[in-house]
Write a protein that holds these residues in place. Structure first.
Motif, PDB file in Angstrom:
ATOM      1  N   VAL A 136       9.834 -18.977 -25.856  1.00 40.20           N
ATOM      2  CA  VAL A 136       9.925 -19.968 -27.255  1.00 40.20           C
ATOM      3  C   VAL A 136      10.668 -19.421 -28.184  1.00 40.20           C
ATOM      4  O   VAL A 136      10.407 -18.234 -28.533  1.00 40.20           O
ATOM      5  CB  VAL A 136       8.454 -20.427 -27.731  1.00 40.20           C
ATOM      6  CG1 VAL A 136       8.743 -21.431 -28.771  1.00 40.20           C
ATOM      7  CG2 VAL A 136       7.747 -21.183 -26.539  1.00 40.20           C
ATOM      8  N   THR A 137      11.795 -20.005 -28.607  1.00 36.29           N
ATOM      9  CA  THR A 137      12.721 -19.716 -29.707  1.00 36.29           C
ATOM     10  C   THR A 137      12.756 -20.461 -30.954  1.00 36.29           C
ATOM     11  O   THR A 137      12.618 -21.708 -30.792  1.00 36.29           O
ATOM     12  CB  THR A 137      14.080 -19.187 -29.310  1.00 36.29           C
ATOM     13  OG1 THR A 137      14.553 -20.586 -28.583  1.00 36.29           O
ATOM     14  CG2 THR A 137      13.928 -18.261 -27.985  1.00 36.29           C
ATOM     15  N   VAL A 138      12.894 -19.740 -32.185  1.00 35.66           N
ATOM     16  CA  VAL A 138      12.722 -20.663 -33.164  1.00 35.66           C
ATOM     17  C   VAL A 138      14.126 -20.578 -33.825  1.00 35.66           C
ATOM     18  O   VAL A 138      14.612 -19.470 -34.136  1.00 35.66           O
ATOM     19  CB  VAL A 138      11.702 -20.121 -34.089  1.00 35.66           C
ATOM     20  CG1 VAL A 138      11.747 -20.899 -35.472  1.00 35.66           C
ATOM     21  CG2 VAL A 138      10.265 -20.305 -33.636  1.00 35.66           C
ATOM     22  N   ASP A 139      14.902 -21.616 -34.165  1.00 38.94           N
ATOM     23  CA  ASP A 139      16.287 -21.428 -34.674  1.00 38.94           C
ATOM     24  C   ASP A 139      16.202 -22.192 -36.094  1.00 38.94           C
ATOM     25  O   ASP A 139      16.299 -23.261 -36.196  1.00 38.94           O
ATOM     26  CB  ASP A 139      17.332 -22.046 -33.761  1.00 38.94           C
ATOM     27  CG  ASP A 139      18.523 -21.712 -34.174  1.00 38.94           C
ATOM     28  OD1 ASP A 139      19.035 -22.155 -35.128  1.00 38.94           O
ATOM     29  OD2 ASP A 139      19.350 -21.138 -33.282  1.00 38.94           O
ATOM     30  N   LEU A 140      16.415 -21.222 -37.353  1.00 35.01           N
ATOM     31  CA  LEU A 140      16.536 -21.813 -38.362  1.00 35.01           C
ATOM     32  C   LEU A 140      17.939 -22.735 -38.604  1.00 35.01           C
ATOM     33  O   LEU A 140      17.769 -23.827 -39.369  1.00 35.01           O
ATOM     34  CB  LEU A 140      16.475 -20.952 -39.639  1.00 35.01           C
ATOM     35  CG  LEU A 140      16.573 -20.973 -40.988  1.00 35.01           C
ATOM     36  CD1 LEU A 140      15.863 -19.756 -41.875  1.00 35.01           C
ATOM     37  CD2 LEU A 140      17.870 -21.301 -41.659  1.00 35.01           C
ATOM     38  N   GLY A 141      18.858 -22.552 -38.073  1.00 32.68           N
ATOM     39  CA  GLY A 141      20.076 -23.153 -38.412  1.00 32.68           C
ATOM     40  C   GLY A 141      19.986 -24.610 -37.583  1.00 32.68           C
ATOM     41  O   GLY A 141      20.601 -25.444 -38.224  1.00 32.68           O
TER      42      GLY A 141
END
Length: 368
Positions: A186-191
């Motif tokens: 699982v990856t979290v991307d702010l942009g």
């Protein structure tokens, strides 16, 4: 790169000073006493002003006080840590435009650098070790990529096995974690205002789900507890409760709650989130308010309990100690690590006078 040990080993330099101002090389008997404490690693930005030292080592005594023990030479801009499953190796992001990651051997209690390898992207801000112990995964804020590297038998960083880029105009991957089943990344991307789920197989990543969040959310970090995840957003100061289906590899957004006190005003940029071992309390840091917010977990929802001043400025990271009787806060702009005492029954935090000076501090972890 120099693989210089700490804890009084010849060639090591002493790390940051405690608030009491203790500095200089530790005498042999002091080092022996330090071995009786809890080894603590502190990362800082070497290219910031004032310059940090990269990776410092301290010892936490029975009263929760940190004392300097050494500095590992040659590790630049250490911004995040991840342990191997056996806690014998520590991995570090070197958050620079040409990113790299560093492996540290802690198995002998005389830490030494094994190797540093290109991370595969720009400005790595987070990394994790797969529960199998076979791979290191790195998230790059600079270019929105996520990389996978093999771990060699000696703990060193091996070949790159995958590099994927998040979709979107300006992706900024801020975190990469493995779900509790070990099957999904699982990856979290702010942009991209999104959380991504990737199938993971033999070091390869295949995008499986993109969970979009409202524009301007700016998700930064999440933490899993079973089939629930708690997602902290940097840009709108919220926590979103996510339901996790490990069979389907799917996240579903639910409750959204502010990370701040109801009366808080002004700019605020949350940074780190953690959950107590018993799953009853969630904590989040607020940069701007300079607080740690405490939430209770009740019937699957978060309930705001309190905010506690960190005693410093810009709490980029924090960590519970292994006993969960203290919460240590890395106040980046203040250049301090402060300790909040924790009641294990109520989850409540209480400020203490304990403060450890470390310029441009970024992250803290314990060898527990």
């Amino acid at each position: 790169m120099s693989a210089v040990g700490a804890l009084g080993i010849a060639g090591a330099t002493v790390g940051c000073a405690t608030a009491a101002g203790r500095q200089g090389a530790a005498a042999p008997h002091q080092v022996h006493q330090a071995h009786e404490g809890l080894m603590t690693f502190i990362g800082s930005y070497t290219s910031s002003q004032p310059a940090g030292r990269g990776v410092d080592i301290a010892m936490r005594d029975m009263n929760g006080v940190l004392a300097p023990s050494g500095t590992l030479d040659g590790i630049a801009d250490a911004s995040f840590f991840a342990w191997s499953p056996d806690h014998e190796f520590l991995y570090v992001t070197n958050e620079r435009e040409q990113g790299s990651i560093t492996a540290i051997d802690v198995s002998t209690h005389e830490p030494k650098v094994i190797n540093t390898a290109p991370s595969g992207g720009s400005s790595p801000t987070h990394l994790s070790v797969h529960p199998s112990g076979e791979f290191v995964l790195t998230a790059h804020y600079g270019d929105g990529t996520v990389a996978v590297h093999r771990r060699n038998p000696d703990g060193s960083i091996g070949e790159n096995t995958a590099l994927v880029k998040h979709p979107g105009a300006e992706p900024h991957a801020h975190q990469v974690v493995v779900d509790p089943s070990g099957k999904w990344v699982v990856t979290v991307d702010l942009g991209a205002d999104s959380v991504f789920v990737h199938a993971f197989d033999a070091g390869k990543l295949t995008q499986h789900q993109q969970l979009p969040l409202p524009a301007g959310t700016g998700p930064r970090h999440l933490v899993f507890k079973g089939t629930t995840a708690y997602l902290l957003a940097e840009l709108n100061s919220t926590i979103t409760v996510l339901a996790w289906d490990p069979k389907a590899g799917a996240l579903t957004a639910g409750q959204v709650i502010s990370s701040r006190a109801p009366e808080a005003t002004g700019e605020n940029f949350p940074a780190e989130i953690a959950i107590s071992r018993d799953g009853q309390f969630v904590y989040a840091s607020n940069r701007g308010d300079d607080t740690i917010a405490t939430f209770g977990v009740e019937n699957g929802s978060l309930v705001f309990k309190a905010v506690t001043p960190t005693g410093g400025n810009w709490p980029r990271h924090f960590a519970l100690d292994p006993e969960e009787t203290s919460l240590f806060v890395a106040n980046q702009r203040a250049g301090t690590i402060t300790r909040l005492a924790r009641d294990t029954e109520t989850g409540a935090l209480t400020p203490t006078p304990d403060s450890y000076a470390c310029p441009s501090v970024a992250v803290i972890t314990f060898h527990g």
